[in-house]
Motif scaffolding. Structure first.
Motif, mmCIF file in Angstrom:
data_model
loop_
_atom_site.group_PDB
_atom_site.id
_atom_site.type_symbol
_atom_site.label_atom_id
_atom_site.label_comp_id
_atom_site.label_asym_id
_atom_site.label_seq_id
_atom_site.Cartn_x
_atom_site.Cartn_y
_atom_site.Cartn_z
ATOM 1 N N UNK A 70 212.770 68.623 35.101
ATOM 2 C CA UNK A 70 212.232 67.644 34.141
ATOM 3 C C UNK A 70 211.391 68.304 33.043
ATOM 4 N N UNK A 71 211.206 69.599 33.138
ATOM 5 C CA UNK A 71 210.396 70.322 32.144
ATOM 6 C C UNK A 71 211.075 70.231 30.783
ATOM 7 N N UNK A 72 210.389 69.661 29.780
ATOM 8 C CA UNK A 72 210.999 69.531 28.448
ATOM 9 C C UNK A 72 211.202 70.901 27.786
ATOM 10 N N UNK A 73 212.401 71.158 27.344
ATOM 11 C CA UNK A 73 212.739 72.446 26.730
ATOM 12 C C UNK A 73 212.044 72.639 25.382
ATOM 13 N N UNK A 74 211.727 71.533 24.711
ATOM 14 C CA UNK A 74 211.145 71.613 23.371
ATOM 15 C C UNK A 74 209.626 71.466 23.376
ATOM 16 N N UNK A 75 208.993 71.682 24.523
ATOM 17 C CA UNK A 75 207.542 71.494 24.656
ATOM 18 C C UNK A 75 206.762 72.643 24.018
ATOM 19 N N UNK A 76 205.519 72.349 23.722
ATOM 20 C CA UNK A 76 204.558 73.384 23.359
ATOM 21 C C UNK A 76 203.947 73.874 24.663
ATOM 22 N N UNK A 77 204.043 75.161 24.927
ATOM 23 C CA UNK A 77 203.452 75.745 26.124
ATOM 24 C C UNK A 77 202.135 76.395 25.739
ATOM 25 N N UNK A 78 201.077 76.018 26.449
ATOM 26 C CA UNK A 78 199.758 76.611 26.233
ATOM 27 C C UNK A 78 199.332 77.253 27.550
ATOM 28 N N UNK A 79 199.269 78.572 27.537
ATOM 29 C CA UNK A 79 198.803 79.300 28.720
ATOM 30 C C UNK A 79 197.330 79.622 28.515
ATOM 31 N N UNK A 80 196.506 79.086 29.410
ATOM 32 C CA UNK A 80 195.070 79.334 29.355
ATOM 33 C C UNK A 80 194.732 80.447 30.343
ATOM 34 N N UNK A 81 193.867 81.367 29.928
ATOM 35 C CA UNK A 81 193.469 82.479 30.785
ATOM 36 C C UNK A 81 191.985 82.760 30.580
ATOM 37 N N UNK A 82 191.409 83.425 31.546
ATOM 38 C CA UNK A 82 190.023 83.849 31.422
ATOM 39 C C UNK A 82 189.925 84.974 30.417
ATOM 40 N N UNK A 83 188.825 84.957 29.647
ATOM 41 C CA UNK A 83 188.550 86.034 28.711
ATOM 42 C C UNK A 83 187.555 86.999 29.319
ATOM 43 N N UNK A 84 187.050 87.930 28.511
ATOM 44 C CA UNK A 84 186.151 88.949 29.049
ATOM 45 C C UNK A 84 184.766 88.425 29.446
ATOM 46 N N UNK A 85 184.274 87.400 28.760
ATOM 47 C CA UNK A 85 182.954 86.861 29.073
ATOM 48 C C UNK A 85 183.053 85.639 29.970
ATOM 49 N N UNK A 86 181.908 85.195 30.472
ATOM 50 C CA UNK A 86 181.877 84.067 31.415
ATOM 51 C C UNK A 86 182.483 82.794 30.836
ATOM 52 N N UNK A 87 182.187 82.509 29.566
ATOM 53 C CA UNK A 87 182.708 81.296 28.930
ATOM 54 C C UNK A 87 183.981 81.543 28.130
ATOM 55 N N UNK A 88 184.332 82.789 27.914
ATOM 56 C CA UNK A 88 185.502 83.130 27.103
ATOM 57 C C UNK A 88 186.803 82.699 27.768
ATOM 58 N N UNK A 89 187.699 82.187 26.951
ATOM 59 C CA UNK A 89 189.048 81.873 27.392
ATOM 60 C C UNK A 89 190.010 82.404 26.333
ATOM 61 N N UNK A 90 191.245 82.538 26.719
ATOM 62 C CA UNK A 90 192.289 82.954 25.785
ATOM 63 C C UNK A 90 193.421 81.942 25.913
ATOM 64 N N UNK A 91 193.842 81.394 24.782
ATOM 65 C CA UNK A 91 194.962 80.448 24.757
ATOM 66 C C UNK A 91 196.152 81.138 24.101
ATOM 67 N N UNK A 92 197.283 81.138 24.805
ATOM 68 C CA UNK A 92 198.524 81.678 24.249
ATOM 69 C C UNK A 92 199.489 80.521 24.085
ATOM 70 N N UNK A 93 199.851 80.235 22.845
ATOM 71 C CA UNK A 93 200.719 79.113 22.520
ATOM 72 C C UNK A 93 202.117 79.621 22.187
ATOM 73 N N UNK A 94 203.121 78.949 22.717
ATOM 74 C CA UNK A 94 204.501 79.305 22.380
ATOM 75 C C UNK A 94 205.358 78.047 22.359
#
Length: 154
Positions: free
Chosen positions: A116-140
């Protein structure tokens, strides 16, 4: 196209949501991947508030209900799914997945969507960054529209 953005804090996550929200339209799916605590729910909340034009909108986590629905300005709808507790893609029917796809869907733990995963979706991968509050978002995904999100969105 892939876009990687550092998010220094919750406010940066909100700014990213503010840039994504105007690009969303009925029929779109935003798939939010990442480990527990990486910021998937924070981004979903910020997106829903931006879509509704209401920074104070109450956005409870759908962790136990599995889906929360929102009426948006102009008659559109958004549906926030948290599929962490879902047994499998067969359970989506009970959650109104087919009807929800007419609106905007935000999906945490999209791995559970299976076919059921839509092929045309925006994928946002969230990950921890180097600092406590830092995050990294990778959009594809969203080949043409993703270019409208500037590198400095975070």
């Amino acid at each position: 196209m892939t876009l990687t953005l550092p998010l220094a804090d919750l406010a940066a996550t909100g700014r990213l949501a503010g840039r994504l929200a105007p690009l969303l339209r009925p029929g779109d799916a935003v798939l939010l991947e990442g480990p527990l605590g990486a910021g998937k729910s924070a981004l979903a909340r910020a997106l829903l508030r931006a879509l509704a034009g209401d920074p104070a909108l109450e956005v409870p986590s759908p962790s136990f209900t599995l889906v929360q629905s929102y009426d948006l300005p102009g008659g559109a709808e958004a549906h926030h799914y948290d599929l962490y507790r879902l047994e499998g893609p067969g359970d989506l029917r009970e959650l109104g997945w087919e009807e929800a796809r007419r609106g905007i869907v935000l999906v945490e733990w999209p791995e559970r969507l299976g076919a059921e995963r839509p092929a045309d979706a925006l994928l946002v991968r969230m990950a921890y960054g180097p600092g406590e509050e830092d995050r990294v978002a990778t959009l594809s995904g969203w080949d043409g529209r993703l270019a409208a999100v500037p590198d400095g969105a975070g």
